[in-house]
Design an enzyme around this catalytic site. Structure first.
Site, short mmCIF file in Angstrom:
data_model
loop_
_atom_site.label_atom_id
_atom_site.label_comp_id
_atom_site.label_asym_id
_atom_site.label_seq_id
_atom_site.Cartn_x
_atom_site.Cartn_y
_atom_site.Cartn_z
N GLY A 14 -37.31 -13.76 -7.56
CA GLY A 14 -36.80 -13.79 -6.19
C GLY A 14 -36.17 -12.49 -5.78
O GLY A 14 -36.25 -12.09 -4.61
N SER A 58 -28.67 -16.47 -0.19
CA SER A 58 -28.13 -15.19 0.28
C SER A 58 -29.15 -14.07 0.14
O SER A 58 -28.99 -13.00 0.75
CB SER A 58 -26.86 -14.83 -0.51
OG SER A 58 -27.16 -14.62 -1.88
N ASP A 63 -24.81 -19.10 -10.42
CA ASP A 63 -25.48 -18.90 -11.70
C ASP A 63 -24.54 -19.18 -12.87
O ASP A 63 -24.89 -19.90 -13.81
CB ASP A 63 -26.03 -17.47 -11.80
CG ASP A 63 -27.27 -17.26 -10.94
OD1 ASP A 63 -27.81 -18.26 -10.44
OD2 ASP A 63 -27.70 -16.11 -10.78
N ARG A 94 -32.29 -26.89 -10.47
CA ARG A 94 -31.33 -26.85 -11.57
C ARG A 94 -30.41 -28.07 -11.62
O ARG A 94 -29.93 -28.45 -12.69
CB ARG A 94 -30.51 -25.56 -11.51
CG ARG A 94 -31.32 -24.34 -11.93
CD ARG A 94 -30.56 -23.04 -11.77
NE ARG A 94 -31.27 -21.94 -12.43
CZ ARG A 94 -30.95 -20.66 -12.28
NH1 ARG A 94 -29.95 -20.32 -11.49
NH2 ARG A 94 -31.64 -19.73 -12.92
N ARG A 111 -31.87 -19.49 -17.63
CA ARG A 111 -30.47 -19.90 -17.71
C ARG A 111 -30.31 -21.28 -18.34
O ARG A 111 -29.28 -21.55 -18.98
CB ARG A 111 -29.82 -19.84 -16.32
CG ARG A 111 -29.86 -18.44 -15.74
CD ARG A 111 -28.72 -18.12 -14.82
NE ARG A 111 -28.90 -16.78 -14.27
CZ ARG A 111 -28.58 -15.66 -14.89
NH1 ARG A 111 -28.07 -15.71 -16.11
NH2 ARG A 111 -28.78 -14.48 -14.32
N LYS A 128 -36.95 -13.55 -19.01
CA LYS A 128 -36.76 -13.23 -17.59
C LYS A 128 -35.59 -12.28 -17.40
O LYS A 128 -35.64 -11.40 -16.52
CB LYS A 128 -36.53 -14.52 -16.80
CG LYS A 128 -36.36 -14.31 -15.30
CD LYS A 128 -36.23 -15.64 -14.57
CE LYS A 128 -35.94 -15.45 -13.10
NZ LYS A 128 -37.05 -14.84 -12.35
#
EC number: 2.5.1.19
Length: 442
Positions: free
Chosen positions: A96, A172, A325, A356, A400, A425
């Site tokens: 992204g 954002s 995150d 998530r 993550r 990643k």
């Protein structure tokens, strides 16, 4: 690690040591694009070596930017006023931080481009950014489902007719993309450009990163709080000559958490009290949970309880809108809390590398936690005594998820991480560094 179907985590008791953090993903990809758009040469040091940065580097080369060979986190980029290659098909994976800013830059420069990614990228919304760019006259066509990639860019008539409005409540990155691309158009059109935010802007610290980096490249943005941002007509990016990338504060959260549950001390270097990244605020979350947190210039250190020996963290009920995150790390730490923990205002999790909220709900339940969730919240009750269950943790192709659930090794259950290579990643060596901090159970 790449190619492994699974990784069985050794039971862990203690954690101590020091970690030099890899470069920040958010900063790395922003700096790569800013350097490409700036006048002059920029030598970048501390660049993150990851899937997402490789995607951005490959795209810039494909667009005709002179990008040197990357060696030990260093690369030199020669800036261009506009991309020399005006027709290209770009594959941007699930990045992204590459897809959104490049969409804006390419749309405002003009040319004929097709942008695509992995299937999950095609499920991540981009409609609010496209709507904003169309207000500039950009020609953008959806090649699949409306509101989502893949995209065809070209054929528009770029103009500045007044303020451009963008929705702020989904990601954002849409505002970041517009801000970073706006100086290209302001200079060419000879007009100031104002971007107005509609709705409640989420993840504000990431916009602070964007504005800070733009200023380092010579563009200061006038702002009216979080409602409007103006780029002057004479704005122009100028390479700073040399740019150092600070360590990744989101990645720091896993190691700081290890210190909080494994006794510590665990120190991370590369971020500290002077960091420009909002996720350093996660250290305050750890302090609220009972950890001893210390800061210095370029480092943060944690000490805490030993959960493998019965120690417990304090439960929390907190709004994580500003650090979405790092909030994932808090969700897994809830396994070791002295009561239920609630994470609020995390709706942006739904449109990340995976959904998530759903993924975290599913995997925490496997370990025996009591979990409830809604559109933008998650509540986790730690497993009851004797209620822990052995689990094969799905990572959902999300780096993550894999890193967060490495913390589950301090519980009394056997934990297997599926597809551990997804950490490439952002941190291909994560599990090696993680193992170096642990002392196995006696």
């Amino acid at each position: 690690m790449s190619g492994l179907a699974y990784l069985d985590l050794p039971a862990a008791r203690l954690a101590r040591g020091e970690v030099a953090l890899p470069g920040s993903k958010s900063i790395s990809n922003r700096v790569l694009l800013l350097a490409a758009l700036a006048e002059g040469s920029t030598e970048i040091t501390g660049l993150l070596d990851s899937d997402d940065t490789r995607v951005m580097l490959a795209a810039l080369r494909q667009l005709g930017v002179s990008v040197g060979e990357v060696a030990d986190g260093c690369v030199t980029i020669e800036g261009v006023a506009r991309f020399p290659i005006e027709q290209a098909e770009l594959f941007l994976g699930n990045a992204g931080t590459a897809f959104r800013p490049l969409t804006a830059a390419l749309a405002l420069m003009g040319g004929d481009y097709r942008l695509s990614g992995v299937p999950r990228m095609h499920e991540r919304p981009i409609g609010d950014l496209v709507d904003a760019l169309r207000q500039f006259g950009a020609g953008i066509e959806y090649l699949g489902q409306a509101g989502y990639p893949p995209l065809r860019i070209g054929g528009g008539s770029i103009r500045v007719d007044g303020p451009v409005r963008v929705e702020g409540s989904v990601s954002s990155q849409f505002l970041t993309a517009l801000l970073m691309a706006a100086p290209v158009l302001a200079r060419r059109s000879g007009q100031d450009i104002t971007i107005e935010v509609v709705g409640e802007l989420i993840s504000k610290p990431y916009i602070e990163i964007t504005l800070n980096l733009m200023a380092r490249f010579g563009v200061s943005v006038r702002r009216d709080g979080w409602r409007a941002f103006t780029i002057a007509r004479d704005a122009a990016y100028r390479g700073p000559g040399r740019m150092a990338i600070e360590g990744d504060a989101s990645t720091a959260s896993y190691f700081l958490a290890l210190g909080a549950i494994g006794g510590g001390p665990v120190r991370v270097t590369g971020v500290g009290e002077d960091s420009i990244q909002g996720d350093v605020a996660f250290a305050a979350t750890l302090a609220a949970m009972g950890a001893d947190v210390r800061y210095g210039p370029g480092w943060i250190e944690t000490r805490g309880v030993r959960v493998a020996e019965g120690g417990r963290l304090k439960a929390f009920d907190a709004d994580f809108n500003l650090i979405p995150d790092a909030a994932m790390t808090a969700a897994t730490l809830a396994l070791y809390a002295d009561g239920p923990c609630r994470l609020r205002n995390i709706g942006s999790w739904r449109v990340k590398e995976t959904d998530r909220i759903h993924a975290m709900h599913t995997e925490l339940e496997k370990l025996g936690a009591g979990v409830q969730s809604g559109a933008d919240w998650l509540e986790v009750a730690p497993p009851a005594p004797g209620g822990w269950r052995d689990a094969h943790i799905g990572t959902w192709d999300d780096h993550r998820m894999a890193m967060c659930f490495s913390l589950a090794a301090f519980g009394p259950a056997a934990v297997r991480i599926l597809d551990p290579g997804c950490v490439s990643k952002t941190f291909p060596d994560y599990f090696d560094v993680y193992a170096g901090l642990l002392a196995a159970r006696d």
